[in-house]
Write an enzyme that holds these catalytic residues in place. Structure first.
Site, PDB file in Angstrom:
ATOM      1  N   GLN A 110      74.971  54.991   9.220  1.00  0.00           N
ATOM      2  CA  GLN A 110      76.125  55.706   9.899  1.00  0.00           C
ATOM      3  C   GLN A 110      77.299  55.120  10.203  1.00  0.00           C
ATOM      4  OE1 GLN A 110      73.464  57.179  13.419  1.00  0.00           O
ATOM      5  NE2 GLN A 110      72.931  54.962  12.408  1.00  0.00           N
ATOM      6  N   HIS A 149      78.211  59.944   7.505  1.00  0.00           N
ATOM      7  CA  HIS A 149      79.560  59.651   8.581  1.00  0.00           C
ATOM      8  C   HIS A 149      80.750  59.189   7.919  1.00  0.00           C
ATOM      9  CE1 HIS A 149      76.719  59.644  11.849  1.00  0.00           C
ATOM     10  NE2 HIS A 149      76.374  60.020  11.573  1.00  0.00           N
ATOM     11  N   CYS A 179      92.198  66.475   3.602  1.00  0.00           N
ATOM     12  CA  CYS A 179      92.957  66.992   3.847  1.00  0.00           C
ATOM     13  C   CYS A 179      92.941  67.610   4.527  1.00  0.00           C
ATOM     14  CB  CYS A 179      94.043  68.020   2.633  1.00  0.00           C
ATOM     15  SG  CYS A 179      95.015  69.342   3.883  1.00  0.00           S
ATOM     16  N   CYS A 206      98.714  71.704  -0.220  1.00  0.00           N
ATOM     17  CA  CYS A 206      98.664  72.841   0.853  1.00  0.00           C
ATOM     18  C   CYS A 206      99.803  72.463   2.025  1.00  0.00           C
ATOM     19  CB  CYS A 206      97.943  73.433   1.332  1.00  0.00           C
ATOM     20  SG  CYS A 206      96.286  72.288   2.959  1.00  0.00           S
TER      21      CYS A 206
HETATM   22  P1  OAD Z   1      76.129  53.502  19.109  1.00  0.00           P
HETATM   23  O1  OAD Z   1      76.828  51.860  19.526  1.00  0.00           O
HETATM   24  O2  OAD Z   1      75.049  54.127  19.252  1.00  0.00           O
HETATM   25  O3  OAD Z   1      74.854  52.003  19.202  1.00  0.00           O
HETATM   26  C1  OAD Z   1      74.829  50.607  18.806  1.00  0.00           C
HETATM   27  C2  OAD Z   1      73.158  50.127  18.648  1.00  0.00           C
HETATM   28  O4  OAD Z   1      73.170  48.433  18.774  1.00  0.00           O
HETATM   29  C3  OAD Z   1      72.852  49.861  20.471  1.00  0.00           C
HETATM   30  O5  OAD Z   1      71.737  50.643  20.478  1.00  0.00           O
HETATM   31  C4  OAD Z   1      73.046  48.207  20.770  1.00  0.00           C
HETATM   32  O6  OAD Z   1      72.095  47.959  20.908  1.00  0.00           O
HETATM   33  C5  OAD Z   1      72.545  47.589  19.118  1.00  0.00           C
HETATM   34  N1  OAD Z   1      73.277  46.554  18.735  1.00  0.00           N
HETATM   35  C6  OAD Z   1      74.420  45.396  19.651  1.00  0.00           C
HETATM   36  N2  OAD Z   1      74.770  44.933  18.912  1.00  0.00           N
HETATM   37  C7  OAD Z   1      73.900  44.506  17.615  1.00  0.00           C
HETATM   38  C8  OAD Z   1      73.059  43.331  16.730  1.00  0.00           C
HETATM   39  N3  OAD Z   1      73.463  42.260  16.788  1.00  0.00           N
HETATM   40  N4  OAD Z   1      71.877  43.218  16.440  1.00  0.00           N
HETATM   41  C9  OAD Z   1      71.290  44.586  16.178  1.00  0.00           C
HETATM   42  N5  OAD Z   1      72.008  45.840  16.923  1.00  0.00           N
HETATM   43  C10 OAD Z   1      73.205  45.715  17.827  1.00  0.00           C
HETATM   44  O7  OAD Z   1      76.287  53.044  17.503  1.00  0.00           O
HETATM   45  P2  OAD Z   1      75.241  53.849  16.755  1.00  0.00           P
HETATM   46  O8  OAD Z   1      73.418  54.673  16.645  1.00  0.00           O
HETATM   47  O9  OAD Z   1      75.759  53.575  15.366  1.00  0.00           O
HETATM   48  O10 OAD Z   1      79.583  58.710  14.657  1.00  0.00           O
HETATM   49  O11 OAD Z   1      76.257  55.738  16.660  1.00  0.00           O
HETATM   50  C11 OAD Z   1      75.940  56.180  16.099  1.00  0.00           C
HETATM   51  C12 OAD Z   1      77.711  57.184  16.091  1.00  0.00           C
HETATM   52  O12 OAD Z   1      77.773  57.672  17.567  1.00  0.00           O
HETATM   53  C13 OAD Z   1      78.667  56.972  15.044  1.00  0.00           C
HETATM   54  O13 OAD Z   1      77.940  56.307  13.057  1.00  0.00           O
HETATM   55  C14 OAD Z   1      79.786  57.279  15.233  1.00  0.00           C
HETATM   56  C15 OAD Z   1      79.510  57.482  16.722  1.00  0.00           C
HETATM   57  O14 OAD Z   1      80.254  58.569  17.624  1.00  0.00           O
HETATM   58  C16 OAD Z   1      80.782  58.892  13.965  1.00  0.00           C
HETATM   59  O15 OAD Z   1      81.861  58.183  13.796  1.00  0.00           O
HETATM   60  C17 OAD Z   1      80.697  59.750  13.837  1.00  0.00           C
END
Ligand code: OAD
Length: 264
Positions: free
Chosen positions: A112, A129, A137, A171
């Site tokens: 992601q 993502h 654009c 555009c």
């Molecule tokens: P989150 O910030 O929601 O979650 C990060 C996770 O990583 C949490 O559950 C933490 O506990 C865990 N974490 C932190 N440090 C860690 C480490 N050293 N090792 C393992 N785990 C650790 O991030 P995502 O789940 O990636 O979307 O969020 C999903 C999407 O929401 C992202 O791709 C982004 C965001 O809005 C877009 O940018 C489109």
């Protein structure tokens, strides 16, 4: 957090299980890049969404309302991320991808994350993502080369953190980052690859993701419905209550140990 011996036992159990499987599917989230110094989104206090409102910055409406603010924020993020390098977790996954190939296991890495740390470490990853280093654009979707080469890796020679808005040469509309915002569909091909790999794998690992953002968060359930064993690596609990093995520690600690066990 687990006691060291308890964690080791769980890692050994995970390694034994993985060695007996042929189709591996991995989903990573912001947590895997945390140890490289890139903030996650939802960690309390340090997470980006603890400091900024996602709806002000990561949605098509926000860009339509205030393109300058959104563009400036992503240029700031690029500045924050450009010098970050892979950590032991990214490197362990790249090593595992190679190991799996030599053993005839299929290995699909889905992320992601919009950074390019998996690629810098030598992995091939499907990005659900989008890519921080690509632009397109906002109207006609024509790619706009500024900070990325064709693989989506940042092109160091052309890094540019100017906050000035750029107009599309085709555009004249504004150029935006090639990132999937809230309310937008995932890239069709990347999602098809992810669904395919999740539904066909026999072991699914969820690493460093809060598992709150769909549809990516649904891949673990999809895998399990199709018979896969689930392993989660995350120091904090997630809504995934159906996991078979939880490795509740940092990915940079767990993954190198797991790969050592798999290579032994
Ligand atoms: P989150 O910030 O929601 O979650 C990060 C996770 O990583 C949490 O559950 C933490 O506990 C865990 N974490 C932190 N440090 C860690 C480490 N050293 N090792 C393992 N785990 C650790 O991030 P995502 O789940 O990636 O979307 O969020 C999903 C999407 O929401 C992202 O791709 C982004 C965001 O809005 C877009 O940018 C489109």
């Amino acid at each position: 957090m687990l006691a060291a011996s308890e964690l080791m036992t769980s890692i050994q159990r995970a390694a034994a299980l993985i060695s007996s499987k042929t189709r591996i599917c991995i989903l990573t989230g912001a947590g895997i890049s945390a140890e490289s110094g890139i903030p996650t989104f939802r960690d309390k206090q340090t997470g980006l969404w603890a400091q900024y409102r996602a709806e002000d910055l990561a949605s098509p409406d926000a860009f339509a309302r205030d393109p300058k603010m959104v563009w400036s924020w992503y240029q700031w993020r690029r500045q924050q991320v450009h010098d970050k390098t892979p950590n032991p977790a990214h490197r362990a996954l790249a090593e595992w991808q190679q190991l799996a190939e030599t053993r005839g296991q299929s290995f699909t890495l889905i992320t992601q994350n919009v950074d390019d740390l998996h690629e810098q470490a030598g992995s091939q990853a499907t990005h659900l993502h989008g890519h921080l280093w690509r632009n397109r654009c906002s109207q006609c979707a024509t790619p706009y080369a500024m900070t990325a080469n064709v693989e989506g890796k940042k092109d160091k020679s052309s890094l540019n953190f100017s906050e000035d808005l750029i107009h599309c040469p085709q555009c004249d509309s504004y150029i935006r980052p090639d990132i999937v915002w809230f309310g937008e569909a995932l890239p069709v091909e990347a999602w098809a690859q992810a669904e395919n790999a999740a539904s066909q794998c026999d072991v699914f690992l969820s690493i460093g993701t809060s598992s709150l953002v769909y549809p990516a968060a649904g891949l673990a359930q999809l895998a399990q419905q199709n018979g896969a064993t689930l392993i989660e690596i995350n120091p904090n609990p997630t809504p995934n209550t159906f996991v078979d093995i939880t490795l509740a520690e940092k990915a940079g600690l767990v993954l190198p140990t797991l790969i050592n066990q798999l290579s032994a």
